[in-house]
Design a protein around this motif. Structure first.
Motif, mmCIF file in Angstrom:
data_model
loop_
_atom_site.group_PDB
_atom_site.id
_atom_site.type_symbol
_atom_site.label_atom_id
_atom_site.label_comp_id
_atom_site.label_asym_id
_atom_site.label_seq_id
_atom_site.Cartn_x
_atom_site.Cartn_y
_atom_site.Cartn_z
ATOM 1 N N ASP A 202 0.800 -1.219 0.000
ATOM 2 C CA ASP A 202 0.000 0.000 0.000
ATOM 3 C C ASP A 202 0.832 1.267 0.000
ATOM 4 N N THR A 203 2.095 1.164 0.383
ATOM 5 C CA THR A 203 2.959 2.341 0.449
ATOM 6 C C THR A 203 4.348 1.968 -0.044
ATOM 7 N N THR A 251 7.628 9.325 -0.463
ATOM 8 C CA THR A 251 6.776 8.216 -0.033
ATOM 9 C C THR A 251 5.424 8.341 -0.718
ATOM 10 N N VAL A 252 4.999 7.284 -1.384
ATOM 11 C CA VAL A 252 3.775 7.293 -2.186
ATOM 12 C C VAL A 252 2.822 6.256 -1.609
ATOM 13 N N GLN A 253 1.566 6.646 -1.419
ATOM 14 C CA GLN A 253 0.549 5.755 -0.880
ATOM 15 C C GLN A 253 -0.461 5.392 -1.967
ATOM 16 N N ARG A 254 -0.890 4.136 -1.937
ATOM 17 C CA ARG A 254 -1.828 3.641 -2.936
ATOM 18 C C ARG A 254 -3.139 4.417 -2.923
ATOM 19 N N LYS A 255 -3.582 4.866 -1.754
ATOM 20 C CA LYS A 255 -4.880 5.528 -1.656
ATOM 21 C C LYS A 255 -4.938 6.838 -2.438
ATOM 22 N N ASP A 256 -3.779 7.409 -2.754
ATOM 23 C CA ASP A 256 -3.745 8.674 -3.484
ATOM 24 C C ASP A 256 -3.848 8.486 -4.997
ATOM 25 N N ALA A 306 7.381 0.419 1.572
ATOM 26 C CA ALA A 306 7.541 1.090 2.861
ATOM 27 C C ALA A 306 7.152 0.140 3.985
ATOM 28 N N SER A 309 1.872 -1.722 8.666
ATOM 29 C CA SER A 309 1.175 -1.188 9.837
ATOM 30 C C SER A 309 1.702 -1.800 11.129
ATOM 31 N N HIS A 467 7.751 8.604 7.839
ATOM 32 C CA HIS A 467 6.629 7.673 7.722
ATOM 33 C C HIS A 467 5.321 8.440 7.903
ATOM 34 N N SER A 473 3.040 14.025 7.278
ATOM 35 C CA SER A 473 4.061 13.468 6.387
ATOM 36 C C SER A 473 5.153 12.727 7.131
#
Length: 813
Positions: A202-203, A251-256, A306, A309, A467, A473
């Motif tokens: 996810d990240t 850092t890139v998150q899937r939700k974005d 990354a 959880s 993180h 951020s």
């Protein structure tokens, strides 16, 4: 003139005819212009060619001909390939009439001119005759699909312009997890690649590295859409981006990204000013074209998953566990001390606490076992002193006791002093509330701007160990400040427990609490604990978006803590004449004001440093005078006359011990102040706030050392608990400073240069060096506060030497 009736009738008869004649003339003229344009268009030749990939086409284009290259290729849903257009202009003087290339696709149109003109700072123009662009690849729903695109080549130049065109496939267009890919980019040949989130991830962290510091580059993360903004003048339009010299990380998150994929775009800038490079020369004319030279750069890109959880949970439990252990340890120590106090044997004729208590050192029971309380208190013998009533109230009457102590100098009512020092706590609590509320609002705005604009250059994070959590951020840098809050609260509980015990002793008229030891006031202790908690809150706010404009949020309460510690040390020996809360906080506000001025105007400004150094020396002199005269002096028009009189009577005619010590100590203070001022003038450090904080800490350490030395000179010895606290605190401070000076980021440089100092996490893959500094410094501050508590609350003193320093002070007065 005048018109007769015949002229007027003539105009009325032929006026409409003239209007229609003029209208017909306009229509005829328009038809002629249209005919000429059509005739010229008919003379322009349009040639369409079926073209192929990986073939170089050499051709010439003029204003009379236009060439269209038709391409087709098969697109697979399971395999993504890039298509790259490479163009070279071979003719001289093409800048005046460039060639226009238009690439028409199914869902996008890409157009650019060659030579490509890119603008830099001050609108300087840089032409590039060699251009390479990657075509946007819209997603396909079919398993396989044949897509067509056309490249139109045209110009308005009547002279022929020779060019080369090549269309090629980019086989390595898709990035893979944990696989490094190398490529070369330049301002006119940007590169971008596609990354698809794998299942269960996810990240990810996108890292771009280069062995070359310059030319300056930009790394951008953009959604899968057309067009892709891959030029220096438009790369900041969408997505997240940051400048870079040698390294960049986002850092890139899937939700974005709804499509579960994104583009990694790398653009080389036309100039290096954004990365701290040297400024180039100014153009002689606004339209002057500047040769950019060779600005190609070799880079590596790698995309890594990354943390999960589970690591977030482990990091939070680790942080809570460390500081909750101090609560447990404090509880155990309290139980042990309570048991020892119950079981402690008493020596006949000796009180557990000496009335001559200096502070935190243990009195030797053997040296006083044979001495009774009546022998130790000379005030019992009326023949030893004058029995005037004002001897108990007027502090200017010379004490005639055989053994003097601090309690003899504290003549003010304890209730009055207690209320005076409680104001410190209430004032700092009020200051903290009104200071923190706008700070919280401001940093939330900073974080919102970062999230909306995608500009990663606003905040100076350690991007290799930042993180995110929610909209924050760098959650780990915020979480690590929890220690200041928890340990500050623990210190308040310890002080409250001692305050309650002392109050109960006073209520039951305990002789030791009423007559023995120095006056105990806990208001400054409460203020110190509150300041430590506020430091944690404001440090967390600063690390929401650390930069040079809000650095004072992180340091303001550090000044407060240093100032309150100095005041507490001074209060232990001078409870009656210590500064009021209003004066103290006003002085600290002036320090913070200079800190802000230094951050804004101090960088390279010699005038500011001269003014600050002069004020620093004057303030040091005034403070030294205040300390040695214990407030018994005035600053008015007669100050110079009194200075000359004191020098003549006490230094020339006779030089007493206190005067000699005063001269020596003032000389030391001035030398120390001059050395710090000289360092500031010569070095002019960019980080003025840290420089000012270093001065405050040095002053605190020197005063603390002086306090310890004077206790040793008075024949006191260190208690076991006090020694453990001192050694423990010193060791922790040493390790804390080691991690502080690692320098993972610095807002004294450009964001790109700051990222060169970024490093990976070192603890649990969650905390970096600066987080360890937060942990250790909070523990060290808590230990320093405990040392201060031990120095004033828990010890006794050898009666034979307890009054030496007090006699010196009385003699000087």
């Amino acid at each position: 003139g005048r018109f007769d009736r015949q002229t007027v009738a003539h105009c009325c008869k032929f006026g409409p005819v003239l209007v229609w004649f003029r209208l017909g003339y306009v229509v005829l003229l328009w038809l002629c212009v249209t005919h000429l344009r059509c005739a010229r268009a008919e003379t322009k030749t349009v040639v369409q060619k079926d073209a192929e990939f990986d073939v170089t086409y050499n051709d010439t284009v003029t204003s009379d001909n236009q060439t269209i290259y038709a391409f087709n290729h098969t697109v697979s849903r399971n395999k993504t390939e890039g298509v790259r257009v490479t163009v070279d202009v071979l003719s001289e003087g093409a800048e005046s009439s460039p060639i226009l290339f238009v690439v028409r696709q199914k869902q996008a149109v890409l157009s650019f001119q060659v030579p490509l003109i890119l603008r830099g700072l001050y609108q300087r123009k840089y032409p590039y005759a060699h251009v390479g662009r990657t075509l946007c690849q819209p997603p396909t729903r079919s398993l396989t699909e044949t897509q067509y695109f056309f490249v139109d080549v045209s110009t308005l130049s009547s002279l022929g312009t020779h060019y080369q065109l090549r269309i090629s496939r980019v086989d390595s267009f898709t990035l893979h997890t944990d696989k490094k890919f190398s490529f070369t980019a330049s301002p006119s040949q940007p590169q971008y690649f596609k990354y698809v989130f794998p299942d269960g991830v996810d990240t990810v962290i996108v890292k771009v590295n280069s062995e070359m510091t310059f030319p300056c580059s930009v790394m951008s993360i953009q959604d899968i859409q057309c067009p892709v903004y891959d030029l220096d003048n438009n790369v900041a339009f969408i997505g997240m981006y940051q400048t870079m010299t040698k390294t960049a990380a986002i850092t890139v998150q899937r939700k974005d990204f709804p499509s579960n994929s994104f583009y990694v775009v790398v653009v080389v800038k036309t100039e290096d000013e954004a990365c701290g490079g040297p400024l180039r020369f100014y153009p002689l004319r606004p339209d002057e074209l500047i040769d950019a030279g060779n600005r190609s750069k070799t880079l590596d890109v790698v995309v890594s998953p990354a943390i999960s959880s589970d690591v977030y949970v482990m990091g939070m439990l680790f942080c809570l566990g460390i500081f909750l252990s101090f609560y447990l340890l404090t509880f155990l120590v309290a139980c042990v001390e309570n048991k020892r106090s119950v079981d402690r044997p008493t020596v006949p004729g000796v009180n557990p606490v000496s009335p001559y208590e200096y502070g935190s050192f243990e009195r030797s029971l053997e040296s006083v076992a044979g001495r009774s309380r009546q022998e130790s208190l000379s005030s019992i013998e009326e023949d030893d002193y004058d029995t005037l009533a004002d001897i108990d109230s007027d502090k200017n009457i010379v004490r005639t006791k055989k053994y003097l102590c601090v309690s003899d100098l504290a003549r003010k009512d304890k209730r009055v002093l207690s209320k005076k020092y409680q104001i410190y706590f209430w004032n700092i609590a009020t200051i903290g509330v009104f200071y923190a509320l706008p700070v919280i609002q401001l940093v939330i705005t900073y974080q919102t701007v970062v999230n909306v604009t995608g500009n990663q250059d606003i905040c100076y994070y350690n991007f290799l160990c930042a993180h995110p959590l929610g909209n924050l951020s760098a959650f780990n840098n915020i979480l690590s400040n929890l220690g200041y809050v928890m340990l500050g609260l623990l210190f308040l509980l310890i002080v409250l427990q001692r305050d309650v015990i002392h109050s109960r002793a006073l209520d039951r008229n305990d002789l030791n609490a009423l007559e023995c030891g120095i006056p105990k006031h806990f208001g400054l202790f409460y203020a110190m604990g509150t300041a430590l908690m506020m430091e944690g809150l404001l440090s967390a706010c600063y690390h929401v978006c650390p930069n040079y404009t809000n650095f004072q949020f992180d340091t303001s309460f550090m000044y407060m803590i240093a100032g309150l510690c100095v005041l507490k040390l001074y209060q232990k020996r001078h409870p009656d004449i210590n500064a009021s809360a209003y004066t103290a906080y006003a002085c600290l506000a002036a320090v913070i004001f200079f800190s802000v001025l230094g951050v804004v105007f101090g960088k390279g400004n010699m005038v500011f440093w001269i003014v600050f150094s002069v004020l620093h020396i004057l303030a040091t002199m005034l403070l030294s005078t205040q300390l040695y005269y214990m407030g018994r002096w005035r600053l008015d028009s007669g100050i110079l006359r009194r200075i000359v009189y004191v020098i003549y009577t006490d230094c020339i005619r006779q030089c007493s011990g206190p005067i000699r010590q005063l001269i020596t100590d003032i000389h030391s203070v001035v030398v120390f102040g001059l050395s710090r001022a000289a360092y500031g003038l010569l070095k002019t450090p960019n980080d003025f706030a840290s420089y000012l904080l270093a001065i405050a800490i040095c002053n605190l350490l020197l005063y603390f050392a002086f306090y310890i030395i004077m206790k040793l000179r008075s024949g006191e010895r260190i208690q076991c608990m006090a020694m453990v606290c001192i050694l423990f605190t010193a060791v922790v401070w040493g390790f804390a400073l080691f991690f502080f000076f690692q320098g993972l980021s610095t807002w004294q440089k450009t964001p790109a240069e700051s990222r060169e100092h970024n490093r990976d996490c070192i603890v649990l893959s969650f905390f970096d060096d600066h987080d360890i500094w937060h942990f250790l410094s909070s523990i060290a501050m808590f230990g320093s506060f405990l040392v201060s508590v031990c120095l004033v609350c828990a010890c006794t003193v050898d009666e034979d030497k307890a009054g030496d320093h007090s006699v010196m002070l009385i003699e000087f007065k």
